[in-house]
Design a protein around this motif. Structure first.
Motif, PDB file in Angstrom:
ATOM      1  N   VAL A 166     118.985 -15.719   9.709  1.00  0.00           N
ATOM      2  CA  VAL A 166     118.820 -16.660   9.410  1.00  0.00           C
ATOM      3  C   VAL A 166     118.227 -18.219  10.704  1.00  0.00           C
ATOM      4  O   VAL A 166     118.032 -18.977  10.296  1.00  0.00           O
ATOM      5  CB  VAL A 166     121.318 -17.029   9.993  1.00  0.00           C
TER       6      VAL A 166
ATOM      7  N   HIS B  24     125.523   1.259   8.770  1.00  0.00           N
ATOM      8  CA  HIS B  24     124.235   1.092   8.449  1.00  0.00           C
ATOM      9  C   HIS B  24     123.333   0.861   9.496  1.00  0.00           C
ATOM     10  O   HIS B  24     122.539   0.831   8.517  1.00  0.00           O
ATOM     11  CB  HIS B  24     124.659   0.927   6.828  1.00  0.00           C
TER      12      HIS B  24
ATOM     13  N   MET C 158     125.290 -16.331   8.265  1.00  0.00           N
ATOM     14  CA  MET C 158     124.643 -15.480   7.134  1.00  0.00           C
ATOM     15  C   MET C 158     125.618 -17.001   5.611  1.00  0.00           C
ATOM     16  O   MET C 158     126.342 -16.418   5.374  1.00  0.00           O
ATOM     17  CB  MET C 158     124.612 -14.258   7.083  1.00  0.00           C
ATOM     18  N   THR C 159     124.172 -16.256   4.312  1.00  0.00           N
ATOM     19  CA  THR C 159     124.715 -17.089   3.397  1.00  0.00           C
ATOM     20  C   THR C 159     125.304 -15.647   2.892  1.00  0.00           C
ATOM     21  O   THR C 159     124.450 -14.495   3.222  1.00  0.00           O
ATOM     22  CB  THR C 159     123.691 -17.914   2.909  1.00  0.00           C
TER      23      THR C 159
ATOM     24  N   ALA D  99     129.563 -10.522   8.839  1.00  0.00           N
ATOM     25  CA  ALA D  99     128.141 -11.232   8.386  1.00  0.00           C
ATOM     26  C   ALA D  99     128.450 -12.891   8.089  1.00  0.00           C
ATOM     27  O   ALA D  99     127.783 -13.769   8.800  1.00  0.00           O
ATOM     28  CB  ALA D  99     127.700 -10.652   7.486  1.00  0.00           C
TER      29      ALA D  99
ATOM     30  N   HIS E 227     121.800  -7.849   2.552  1.00  0.00           N
ATOM     31  CA  HIS E 227     121.491  -6.720   3.742  1.00  0.00           C
ATOM     32  C   HIS E 227     122.940  -6.105   4.004  1.00  0.00           C
ATOM     33  O   HIS E 227     122.374  -4.757   5.100  1.00  0.00           O
ATOM     34  CB  HIS E 227     121.630  -7.320   4.745  1.00  0.00           C
ATOM     35  N   ILE E 228     123.779  -6.398   3.856  1.00  0.00           N
ATOM     36  CA  ILE E 228     125.630  -5.859   5.046  1.00  0.00           C
ATOM     37  C   ILE E 228     126.140  -5.291   3.911  1.00  0.00           C
ATOM     38  O   ILE E 228     125.919  -3.888   3.563  1.00  0.00           O
ATOM     39  CB  ILE E 228     126.083  -7.153   4.606  1.00  0.00           C
TER      40      ILE E 228
ATOM     41  N   MET F  58     122.618 -13.475   1.822  1.00  0.00           N
ATOM     42  CA  MET F  58     121.733 -12.859   2.863  1.00  0.00           C
ATOM     43  C   MET F  58     123.331 -11.284   2.941  1.00  0.00           C
ATOM     44  O   MET F  58     122.189 -10.630   3.557  1.00  0.00           O
ATOM     45  CB  MET F  58     122.176 -13.477   3.998  1.00  0.00           C
TER      46      MET F  58
ATOM     47  N   ASN G 173     128.403 -22.704   6.776  1.00  0.00           N
ATOM     48  CA  ASN G 173     127.023 -21.736   7.219  1.00  0.00           C
ATOM     49  C   ASN G 173     126.351 -22.660   8.654  1.00  0.00           C
ATOM     50  O   ASN G 173     126.007 -21.130   9.078  1.00  0.00           O
ATOM     51  CB  ASN G 173     125.499 -20.818   6.575  1.00  0.00           C
TER      52      ASN G 173
END
Lengths: 240, 219
Positions: free
Chosen positions: A105, A91, B126-127, B121, B134-135, B130, A73
């Motif tokens: 992040v 969305h 992003m982990t 994502a 969020h997605i 996350m 990451n």
């Protein structure tokens, strides 16, 4: 900046990448071309480990990202990626698409993230789309937003996976212009594309991939002007 | 006796009934939703053992009658010294039962989100968590909202079985009114209408919610 050593990728019995060795320097624009099925996209997706390599090593800024226990990451924060299918978050509004990762992040303030996003929207020429949703944008606009979204993480390298292949012909130009602009500002870029004119104009180095290996590489003049392999010649004669 | 007379004369019975029905159904919907989401994520874990637990949970709760589950929780557990009030037992049974169905709905929704969304994502650093939060999950819930609405309506209706252990909800109360009036039809018709009003209102509310979530789809 990026070092790839003997990279292999297998999907079950399929051997997609058969040993790729490559060194990409800071500020370099590397364009990967080749027939479909040659492993270009798979190779690109291995660089930020969206595909797990079966064998081999990838180093990024002196650190092995394929080593066990490496936090991918953290690396991905510094590697922007742009997809053929845009993959905007449907969305979320344009501004939220761009600010989500910086806020989540990088733990940036919302106001600071929005400031940065507006700057990037200015760069890609879409400031007025701030509050639009992806479904309200054209393909070219979507891809420019996707580029802005990736840039919002202030990456050290940008990976482009056929960024114009899903676009209507009249929208290809606007996306390529943004990418050219990015290249001129010294961004390190790895681009998989079928746009040969763009490759010739913007690329510092062209890689020709075929059947899972880099068959030939060189400056645009070398590769397009005097290709040495028969298969490169065949490919170029079909696409040029 | 006519419908409205029964309703009016025994309104306090029906009012109590509707309160308990609403209470138990609300707990069932809320806890079922949260638990269902958790079970869906458990079912998609990378560890096979964890996945198995989620799978067993779903299969057991879907494959056995809710009435049996209710009796196990209310009467069965009490013989091991675990005592719940009827309302507690009813709420627990409805929650875990609906969690199994909702988990399957959520799983279908999550797996239906385009792969590229998660990849985009993750490519931004992003982990997994996350990206889910969020997605993936917001898009998944939006796409399965009609199925979730169905399940919520089922929960409201199925809450009637807790009358078996003496919770004074609508079904139980209608039985009581039947006992008092010797009218074997009208009190049931009254609660049928009351259940219908509950479920119909609920599906309207969900409809509004669905339209709101669709705002991002307009061109």
């Amino acid at each position: 900046m990026i070092t790839v050593k003997d990279l292999h990728k297998k999907f079950g019995p399929l051997h997609i990448l058969k040993g790729i060795d490559l060194e990409i320097k800071q500020g370099e624009v590397v364009v990967v071309i080749g027939p479909s099925g040659s492993g270009k996209s798979t190779f690109l997706r291995c660089i930020n480990l969206l595909e797990e390599p079966s064998l081999g090593e990838i180093q990024f800024e002196g650190e092995s990202i394929t080593a066990k226990g490496h936090n991918i990451n953290k690396t991905r924060e510094k590697m922007g990626m742009v997809f053929q299918q845009f993959n905007l978050f449907p969305h979320k509004s344009v501004i939220d698409n761009i600010t989500l990762a910086p806020i989540q992040v990088r733990k940036m303030d919302k106001s600071k993230a929005e400031e940065l996003a507006m700057e990037l929207l200015h760069t890609v020429g879409l400031e007025d789309k701030r509050d639009a949703y992806p479904s309200q944008l054209s393909g070219g606009q979507k891809q420019r937003i996707a580029i802005a979204r990736a840039l919002a993480m202030e990456p050290h390298v940008m990976l482009f996976d056929e960024p114009t292949s899903a676009l209507d012909p009249e929208m290809v130009g606007e996306v390529l212009d943004v990418m050219k602009n990015l290249a001129e500002r010294g961004m390190t870029m790895v681009i998989v594309t079928h746009e040969m004119g763009f490759a010739r104009e913007v690329g510092d180095r062209i890689l020709f991939m075929d059947q899972g290996v880099i068959l030939e590489q060189g400056t645009p003049q070398q590769l397009f002007g005097s290709p040495t392999h028969q298969r490169t010649k065949d490919f170029l004669s079909k696409v040029l | 006796m006519d419908f409205f007379t029964i309703f009016w004369d025994y309104r306090s019975y029906f009012l109590t009934g509707i309160q308990y029905t609403l209470l138990i159904a609300a707990i069932g919907v809320l806890c079922g939703f949260i638990l269902g989401l958790a079970v869906a994520l458990i079912r998609m874990s990378k560890w096979a053992v964890v996945r198995f637990i989620g799978h067993a949970w779903v299969e057991f709760l879907r494959g056995t009658p809710m009435l049996v589950q209710l009796f196990i929780i209310h009467y069965g557990l009490s013989s091991f010294g675990i005592n719940f009030t009827p309302i507690q037992s009813g709420a627990i049974t409805l929650s875990i039962n609906s969690s199994a169905y909702l988990a399957e709905i959520f799983r279908a929704g999550i797996q239906g989100v385009d792969r590229g969304q998660g990849e985009a994502a993750r490519s931004l650093g992003m982990t997994r968590g996350m990206s889910m939060r969020h997605i993936i999950i917001p898009q998944a819930i939006k796409s399965v909202l009609p199925a979730i609405g169905n399940e919520f309506i089922t929960i409201i209706k199925e809450s009637s079985i807790v009358s078996f252990i003496g919770v004074t909800e609508l079904m139980f109360q209608s039985g009581a009114v039947v006992g008092i009036t010797y009218d074997g039809m009208t009190p049931y018709l009254v609660v049928a209408v009351m259940y219908f009003i509950l479920t119909f209102t609920f599906s309207r509310i969900l409809g509004v919610f669905e339209r709101k979530l669709k705002a991002s789809d307009y061109r």
